[in-house]
Design an enzyme around this catalytic site. Structure first.
Site, PDB file in Angstrom:
ATOM      1  N   ASP A  49       0.834  -1.198   0.000  1.00  0.00           N
ATOM      2  CA  ASP A  49       0.000   0.000   0.000  1.00  0.00           C
ATOM      3  C   ASP A  49       0.873   1.254   0.000  1.00  0.00           C
ATOM      4  O   ASP A  49       0.602   2.227  -0.719  1.00  0.00           O
ATOM      5  CB  ASP A  49      -0.918  -0.019   1.214  1.00  0.00           C
ATOM      6  CG  ASP A  49      -1.757   1.242   1.336  1.00  0.00           C
ATOM      7  OD1 ASP A  49      -2.583   1.493   0.442  1.00  0.00           O
ATOM      8  OD2 ASP A  49      -1.590   1.977   2.323  1.00  0.00           O
ATOM      9  N   GLU A 121      -1.924  -5.400  -3.692  1.00  0.00           N
ATOM     10  CA  GLU A 121      -0.953  -4.627  -2.912  1.00  0.00           C
ATOM     11  C   GLU A 121       0.179  -5.530  -2.423  1.00  0.00           C
ATOM     12  O   GLU A 121       1.346  -5.117  -2.405  1.00  0.00           O
ATOM     13  CB  GLU A 121      -1.645  -3.959  -1.734  1.00  0.00           C
ATOM     14  CG  GLU A 121      -2.590  -2.831  -2.139  1.00  0.00           C
ATOM     15  CD  GLU A 121      -3.405  -2.281  -0.983  1.00  0.00           C
ATOM     16  OE1 GLU A 121      -3.932  -1.171  -1.105  1.00  0.00           O
ATOM     17  OE2 GLU A 121      -3.526  -2.974   0.054  1.00  0.00           O
TER      18      GLU A 121
END
Length: 228
Positions: A49, A121
């Site tokens: 992320d 992610e």
């Protein structure tokens, strides 16, 4: 460690070959499949992320040198939010190689937006650990592609836009009501009605409540624009 043929096919779709294949396996392992000897992808998701955020921030600044922070922020949010990550995951067919526990698999986990976004992610983080920031940046820019140039400053999600529309007119936030659910448990379809205090409504159906709410909000915004 040798990768399965399905994972090698995923490498081809990603355009990246891992020197440490175990990182890819870990990135694709959901917590429902974790064990004392098998790590899941939650820590990689956390890292990915942040890597994605830095790549997108750089890309947006380079694409539009004259943009203000107020213009860049909503574009950034649109590119890094879970829905965008899940869309990219679908494009590379990430769901077919997710390692899921039986209950998660039976409940349609391979199509769940949150699981797909998290896994995407995690894959970014796996490439970062395998090849450094340059490798991760190349991957992200390749997969996100034209999204960077196409996203606009008003690219916030439809629910946020509808709520701001209501607040600007002194109205309470819109309500979202589930009016129908159909299909099997592993592939449900939800119908959501978005309603404003003034009586305007719009319905939408999708495979998740979140998608249905967003679609209903978008339909209502479009209706309001036409009326205006």
């Amino acid at each position: 460690m040798k990768l399965s043929s399905d994972m090698k096919a995923l490498e081809a779709r990603l355009g990246y070959q891992f020197s440490k294949p175990a990182l890819l396996v870990r990135a694709l392992t959901h917590s429902s499949m974790s064990s004392p000897t098998r790590d899941d992808n939650q820590r990689l998701e956390f890292l990915g992320d942040r890597v994605l955020g830095l790549v997108m921030a750089e890309a947006l600044l380079a694409h539009d040198p004259g943009a203000t922070e107020g213009q860049l922020a909503p574009r950034f949010n649109a590119l890094v939010r879970k829905e965008a990550c899940a869309d990219v995951a679908r494009e590379v067919d990430l769901g077919v190689v997710l390692k899921l526990g039986r209950s998660e698999m039976m409940s349609g986990g391979r199509r769940k937006e949150a699981l797909l976004g998290d896994a995407m992610e995690a894959v970014i983080a796996a490439v970062y650990l395998d090849a450094g920031f340059e490798g991760a940046r190349d991957l992200v820019l390749r997969l996100w592609g034209a999204r960077v140039g196409a996203v606009k400053e008003d690219a916030r999600d439809a629910k946020t836009s509808l709520q701001e529309w209501a607040q600007a007119r002194g109205l309470p936030p819109p309500e979202y009501i589930e009016t129908d659910r159909s299909g099997p448990d592993h592939a449900p379809q939800f119908t959501i009605k978005a309603t404003l205090k003034t009586g305007e409504t719009a319905d939408a159906t999708a495979g998740s409540k979140r998608h249905a709410e967003q679609a209903a909000a978008r339909a209502l915004l479009d209706r309001l624009d036409k009326n205006t």
